[in-house]
Design a protein around this motif. Structure first.
Motif, PDB file in Angstrom:
ATOM      1  N   TYR A  87      43.114  35.770  28.142  1.00  0.00           N
ATOM      2  CA  TYR A  87      44.037  36.977  30.362  1.00  0.00           C
ATOM      3  C   TYR A  87      43.805  38.108  29.489  1.00  0.00           C
ATOM      4  CZ  TYR A  87      45.080  32.009  31.268  1.00  0.00           C
ATOM      5  OH  TYR A  87      44.951  30.448  31.455  1.00  0.00           O
ATOM      6  N   SER A  88      43.362  38.838  30.314  1.00  0.00           N
ATOM      7  CA  SER A  88      43.391  40.144  30.857  1.00  0.00           C
ATOM      8  C   SER A  88      45.345  40.365  30.896  1.00  0.00           C
ATOM      9  CB  SER A  88      42.926  40.717  31.787  1.00  0.00           C
ATOM     10  OG  SER A  88      43.325  42.120  31.442  1.00  0.00           O
ATOM     11  N   ARG A 140      43.544  45.815  33.292  1.00  0.00           N
ATOM     12  CA  ARG A 140      43.805  46.362  34.291  1.00  0.00           C
ATOM     13  C   ARG A 140      44.163  46.892  35.191  1.00  0.00           C
ATOM     14  NH1 ARG A 140      45.562  40.195  36.627  1.00  0.00           N
ATOM     15  NH2 ARG A 140      45.927  41.013  38.231  1.00  0.00           N
ATOM     16  N   GLU A 165      33.772  41.070  43.147  1.00  0.00           N
ATOM     17  CA  GLU A 165      34.594  40.242  42.499  1.00  0.00           C
ATOM     18  C   GLU A 165      33.755  38.700  43.164  1.00  0.00           C
ATOM     19  OE1 GLU A 165      39.045  41.033  43.423  1.00  0.00           O
ATOM     20  OE2 GLU A 165      38.766  42.045  41.722  1.00  0.00           O
ATOM     21  N   SER A 220      33.087  40.575  38.393  1.00  0.00           N
ATOM     22  CA  SER A 220      34.137  41.863  38.297  1.00  0.00           C
ATOM     23  C   SER A 220      33.452  42.953  39.240  1.00  0.00           C
ATOM     24  CB  SER A 220      33.826  41.986  36.697  1.00  0.00           C
ATOM     25  OG  SER A 220      32.778  42.202  36.706  1.00  0.00           O
ATOM     26  N   LYS A 230      36.387  46.452  35.957  1.00  0.00           N
ATOM     27  CA  LYS A 230      36.190  45.373  35.167  1.00  0.00           C
ATOM     28  C   LYS A 230      35.810  45.047  34.127  1.00  0.00           C
ATOM     29  CE  LYS A 230      38.942  43.309  38.684  1.00  0.00           C
ATOM     30  NZ  LYS A 230      39.405  43.871  39.362  1.00  0.00           N
ATOM     31  N   VAL A 278      37.002  37.795  37.001  1.00  0.00           N
ATOM     32  CA  VAL A 278      38.136  37.388  37.677  1.00  0.00           C
ATOM     33  C   VAL A 278      37.287  35.728  38.329  1.00  0.00           C
ATOM     34  CG1 VAL A 278      39.074  36.923  39.783  1.00  0.00           C
ATOM     35  CG2 VAL A 278      38.859  39.508  38.967  1.00  0.00           C
ATOM     36  N   ASP A 310      47.516  37.465  42.568  1.00  0.00           N
ATOM     37  CA  ASP A 310      46.533  36.171  41.809  1.00  0.00           C
ATOM     38  C   ASP A 310      47.377  34.523  41.555  1.00  0.00           C
ATOM     39  OD1 ASP A 310      44.670  37.319  40.326  1.00  0.00           O
ATOM     40  OD2 ASP A 310      46.206  38.592  39.525  1.00  0.00           O
ATOM     41  N   THR A 369      44.159  32.862  41.325  1.00  0.00           N
ATOM     42  CA  THR A 369      42.615  34.100  40.615  1.00  0.00           C
ATOM     43  C   THR A 369      43.429  33.886  39.218  1.00  0.00           C
ATOM     44  OG1 THR A 369      43.067  35.550  41.643  1.00  0.00           O
ATOM     45  CG2 THR A 369      41.700  34.118  42.455  1.00  0.00           C
ATOM     46  N   VAL A 412      43.063  36.858  35.550  1.00  0.00           N
ATOM     47  CA  VAL A 412      41.679  38.030  34.954  1.00  0.00           C
ATOM     48  C   VAL A 412      41.602  37.603  33.485  1.00  0.00           C
ATOM     49  CG1 VAL A 412      41.279  39.835  35.027  1.00  0.00           C
ATOM     50  CG2 VAL A 412      42.612  39.261  36.870  1.00  0.00           C
TER      51      VAL A 412
END
Length: 130
Positions: A4-5, A10, A56, A62, A66, A73, A118, A123, A125
């Protein structure tokens, strides 16, 4: 397995995306010279909506920002998000920003590093695997 980012990637992606949008509007202002204030804000909102939602929910998953930091995403299963999901995420992101970016702080405390928008839009990322 994809990771995960984190909040720093971000944030950098957001700065790039907002810079692209501001550049577009500076160019538009230069061409038109004068825009009615109300029309400007409506056009600004619609441009941001188109910019984020169409990118997205595309196969790229993205935005330009991104892509620059190599994040995407997806839905909770790693699939491309729908147009409706991307729109919900965009609108909720505005609400996340309003109270001093508090909704983004959830990234620091959730296992999937999800912000408020999110979680509600279902969602995540991810850092894009090469």
């Amino acid at each position: 397995m994809q990771s995960y980012s984190d909040i720093s990637r971000r944030l950098i992606a957001s700065i790039i995306d907002i810079s692209v949008i501001v550049f577009l509007f500076m160019f538009l202002e230069l061409i038109t010279e004068t825009l009615d204030e109300t029309f400007f804000y409506i056009l600004f909102f619609l441009t941001m909506w188109v910019y984020f939602v169409f990118q997205e929910s595309s196969t790229l998953k993205s935005t330009v920002g991104k892509q620059a930091v190599n994040i995407i995403v997806t839905d909770l299963n790693g699939n491309r998000i729908s147009f409706t999901q991307a729109t919900k995420r965009f609108i909720l992101k505005i609400l996340t920003v309003i109270p001093f970016f508090v909704g983004f702080l959830l990234i620091l405390f959730t296992s999937k590093k999800q912000a408020f928008h999110d979680i509600v839009a279902k969602t995540v990322v991810f850092v894009q695997e090469d």
